[in-house]
Design an enzyme around this catalytic site. Structure first.
Site, PDB file in Angstrom:
ATOM      1  N   GLY A 514       0.777  -1.165   0.126  1.00  0.00           N
ATOM      2  CA  GLY A 514      -0.125   0.117   0.016  1.00  0.00           C
ATOM      3  C   GLY A 514       0.713   1.202   0.377  1.00  0.00           C
ATOM      4  CG  PHE A 516       2.126   3.504   5.090  1.00  0.00           C
ATOM      5  CD1 PHE A 516       2.556   4.820   5.526  1.00  0.00           C
ATOM      6  CD2 PHE A 516       0.856   3.132   5.488  1.00  0.00           C
ATOM      7  CE1 PHE A 516       1.623   5.709   6.074  1.00  0.00           C
ATOM      8  CE2 PHE A 516       0.134   4.073   6.392  1.00  0.00           C
ATOM      9  CZ  PHE A 516       0.506   5.315   6.405  1.00  0.00           C
ATOM     10  CB  SER A 518       5.981  -4.575  -0.226  1.00  0.00           C
ATOM     11  OG  SER A 518       5.698  -3.807  -1.410  1.00  0.00           O
ATOM     12  CG  ASP A 628      -4.071   4.425   4.043  1.00  0.00           C
ATOM     13  OD1 ASP A 628      -4.732   4.923   3.358  1.00  0.00           O
ATOM     14  OD2 ASP A 628      -2.865   3.548   3.928  1.00  0.00           O
TER      15      ASP A 628
END
Length: 821
Positions: A514, A516, A518, A628
């Site tokens: 995502g 930030f 893997s 998030d």
């Protein structure tokens, strides 16, 4: 016969006189709600309000041997073991024998007589001015918890001459006032108990500011350490008390006229049991009784952080938010009164184990170095010395000096006690050196040479043999397990990169990815499975990164994924989390191969996620905004319990992640409008994302998915699920309409009440103006059944988006499906 008749008559007259004399003393009947002039309360006797909500009588606080006259909740829903006390009469003067003491009406006043029949408490009414006496005065316990003293023989001349609502103790009941009388310049304020077992006046009080329209919490009725902010009449709230916004359980009101100003509240739903208390913790707390748990549930508290309460831990006591107990004595100190500390009364503070001695003494002193977030409020003296050593020497030679500090501003000396010390690891701004007897400080120079020599000499052969065996075992283990691990900040582990490289099999089994970075599956030497996240675009330096990671590692909650360790080698920054075997909720909602989550599980996911966010927003030392929230960042453990992942990472990644978020195009997905407007981001951005995610939890599909033309509405307009929900909630008139919103895979099997509630909550969360969105704590209360929720308005920006997508010119963009750790 005449003599017999005379004896009989005398006997009958004696019996009659005895009967008449006893008839003047009337016992309280069971369930009575009044005390009249010829009645009293003693022993276990009580009076109860007509609706049985409250009861008045003698009670004992905790394990204390003292008794008090007080009022407690008697509602069948609220447990009476222990009693929840709402008001105390003789809080400063207890009695030891309740059977020899009496609460009765004397001379038009309600008074309490102790064992010696001396008046130790009275309502203090001037009976001559009120034209009242014991014969015409009655005490009534009302259904709202107000104890009223009334005078008058009939309804036309009955007047209330005294009421307990005018003399609150630590509890503020609905309908009562916390006020300031402008004529007499007196205050009606709440004052905490001294301890959990002593209702005497404590150090903390809530009062109305006589100058400004605001509420203040004070220590010792002198030092202010919290304010509600000024009253906003338009929005019906205090500016620094955001919990009052979108509040559907309490109806707050503020009144100010020429005679008085006051704040009061009522309940929108009278069946809900609620109270406000000035707690022994120094925090003002709003509590609601929860039927489901049969406990008092905290609705809000101020100040939010325990260590923000002035002088909470007393002199030489240090406060910490990171664990219990909140208060600890400095090294070399002990509680002034251990029994009081055991009852959470820390006001006595701590004292040195060895007192400072003046003049000639054989006692040696050293300095305990401590760091604090704030300079102690006690006055310090600035000393005109040139060096650190001169500052220390002065304090060491001055027997009245308790502590010193030396910084760019020079030498500061404390001859007074030190207050408001903090034991937390962040925001240390001052170093203080506290004078303590050398023998009370831990020594790093213990001379164990003789003992060690004797042991080594006697068992040298055994040691050599065991050492050789141990060496061989270590070499064997090093071929199979990690090396270079170091404990950091308690349970956190600092991994070296090659160890995680081995554990993840060269980062070969990817779980997802995502904004930030893997995530990869790994196995530690003890066979425990972990999720290893490789962070991307980390902008922080080594020291700051370790500090932030340490903070994240200290945050633990049942609905947050636990951080186990980290790795920081050069540009390689990795985080090691507990592995969640059931992946993310997104993997089940949006995948044909995932589990079909039933309604009960989905509702608990929504509730658990809210609880996790409440902890991040309100219960951490520093507020943490997730930034998030989406289905891929809510993971499921083996029992399908939700755990929020990736919290705190937005601060680690820094500006790069913000850029990724703010450059997303098309549908805003889970992003609040303020991300695109450039205004400051608050916790309400998480609330918006939570609302969008909750809608997907209901439908089982992404909000941003373009609908096929065959699935369009009858007028040919394409569907957009958030607006479908808003339209059906506001314009629909059938329960079947609500059930149509549900994921088809559930076949309509859901609680209609819970489904409607969740739809309303989601629509409130996605309002355009962040001030119109509820706090996550309010969301939790609604889902828990404590709060009711009103019908939300339609979000304006989503309505505009809904209209635009039917112009056939909008291209949809969706985030790449990913699964976080």
């Amino acid at each position: 016969m005449q003599m017999l008749s005379l004896v009989t008559n005398i006997t009958l007259m004696a019996v009659l006189l005895i009967f008449l004399s006893f008839s003047l003393i009337v016992s309280l009947s069971s369930g009575a709600h009044t005390i009249t002039g010829n009645q009293s309360i003693s022993g276990d006797e009580t009076i109860t309000s007509k609706d049985e909500s409250f009861q008045l009588g003698f009670f004992k606080a905790g394990n204390s041997s003292n008794y008090y006259i007080g009022m407690w909740y008697n509602n069948k829903k609220v447990s009476r073991d222990p009693q929840t006390v709402a008001w105390v009469a003789n809080r400063q003067t207890p009695v030891s024998d309740r059977f020899s003491s009496q609460l009765k009406i004397v001379g038009g006043n309600l008074v309490l007589l102790n064992e010696s029949q001396s008046i130790i408490w009275s309502t203090g009414v001037n009976s001559s001015s009120s034209n009242s006496d014991s014969a015409t005065t009655v005490v009534i316990l009302l259904d709202d918890g107000n104890l009223v003293l009334r005078s008058g023989l009939n309804n036309s001349d009955i007047i209330n001459i005294w009421q307990s609502f005018d003399f609150p103790t630590h509890t503020w009941l609905p309908g009562a006032k916390i006020s300031y009388d402008k004529r007499t310049r007196t205050k009606k304020l709440l004052t905490s108990w001294k301890s959990t077992e002593d209702p005497a006046e404590g150090l903390f009080s809530l009062e109305l500011d006589p100058v400004g329209a605001q509420y203040l919490i004070k220590w010792n009725k002198t030092t202010q350490y919290w304010t509600s902010g000024s009253w906003n009449e338009k929005d019906k709230l205090f500016t620094l008390a955001p919990e009052m916004r979108l509040n559907y359980i309490y109806n707050f009101s503020y009144v100010s006229n020429k005679n008085e100003s006051y704040f009061t509240y009522s309940m929108y739903n009278p069946s809900i049991i609620s109270r406000s208390i000035m707690d022994v913790s120094g925090q003002m707390k709003q509590l609601t009784f929860l039927d489901t748990t049969q406990q008092w549930n905290l609705f809000w508290s101020q100040p939010r952080q325990q260590c923000d309460v002035y002088d909470y831990c007393g002199a030489f006591g240090s406060c910490r938010e990171s664990g219990l107990p909140f208060c600890n004595c400095l090294t070399g100190f002990s509680p002034r009164s251990q029994p009081e500390w055991d009852l959470s009364d820390f006001s006595g503070g701590c004292v040195r184990k060895t007192d400072l001695q003046c003049g000639r003494t054989s006692e040696k002193y050293e300095f305990l170095r401590i760091s604090s977030n704030n300079k102690p409020p006690n006055s310090s003296t600035s000393l005109a010395v040139g060096t650190y050593g001169e500052c220390e020497s002065y304090c060491l030679s001055n027997c009245s000096c308790n502590a010193y500090s030396y910084d760019n501003n020079g030498c500061s000396i404390w001859d007074t006690q030190l207050l408001n010390l903090s034991d937390d690891n962040s925001n240390k701004i001052i170093t203080i050196n506290v004078k303590v007897a050398s023998k009370d400080l831990p020594s790093d120079k213990k001379d164990n040479g003789v003992i060690i020599g004797a042991v080594v000499g006697s068992i040298l052969g055994v040691v050599l043999l065991m050492g050789l065996i141990w060496f061989l075992i270590i070499r064997w283990r090093n071929n199979r397990r990690f090396i270079g691990q170091t404990g950091v900040e308690g349970s956190l582990v600092s991994f070296v990169y090659r160890d995680l490289h081995t554990a993840t099999k060269n980062f070969s089994e990817k779980l997802g990815g995502g904004g930030f970075g893997s995530v990869f599956k790994g196995t530690l030497p003890d066979s425990s499975v972990v999720a290893v996240k490789k962070l991307e675009s980390v902008s922080q330096g080594e020291k700051q990164f370790r500090t932030e990671v340490s903070t994240i590692g200290s945050i633990q909650h049942m609905n947050l994924v636990r951080l186990r360790g980290f790795c920081s080698e050069g540009t390689s920054k990795l985080l090691v989390y507990d592995y969640m075997p059931n992946g993310s909720i997104g993997a089940h909602l949006f995948s044909k191969d995932g589990l079909v989550l039933d309604w009960k599980t989905r509702y608990q996911i929504a509730l658990g996620t809210a609880r996790g966010l409440v902890y991040l927003h309100e219960k951490c030392r520093d507020c943490i905004i997730h930034c998030d929230i989406k289905p891929e960042n809510v993971l499921l453990d083996a029992d399908l319990s939700p755990k929020v992942a990736d919290f705190g990472l937005a601060k680690l990644v820094g500006r790069d992640f913000s850029r990724v978020l703010t450059t997303m195009r098309g549908t805003r997905g889970y992003l609040a409008p303020e991300w695109l407007s450039g205004v400051a981001i608050t916790t309400k951005a998480d609330v918006y994302s939570y609302g969008m995610m909750t809608l997907e939890l209901i439908s089982g599909t992404r909000n941003s998915e373009q609908q096929q033309q065959s699935e369009s509405e009858e007028d040919g307009r394409k569907k957009f699920f958030p607006m479908q929900v808003a339209d059906i909630l506001i314009d629909g008139n059938k329960d079947d309409d609500i059930l149509k919103l549900l994921d088809p895979r559930l076949n309509g099997e859901a609680s209609l009440k819970e489904l409607t509630k969740l739809c309303k909550v989601a629509c409130w969360c996605i309002q355009d103006d962040e001030e119109d969105r509820p706090a996550m704590s309010q969301v939790e209360q609604i889902l828990d059944g404590v709060l009711d929720v009103n019908m939300p308005p339609k979000p304006r920006s989503l309505q505009l988006f809904y209209d635009n997508i039917n112009d056939a010119h909008v291209v949809f963009y969706t985030e790449e499906s990913s699964t976080s750790s």
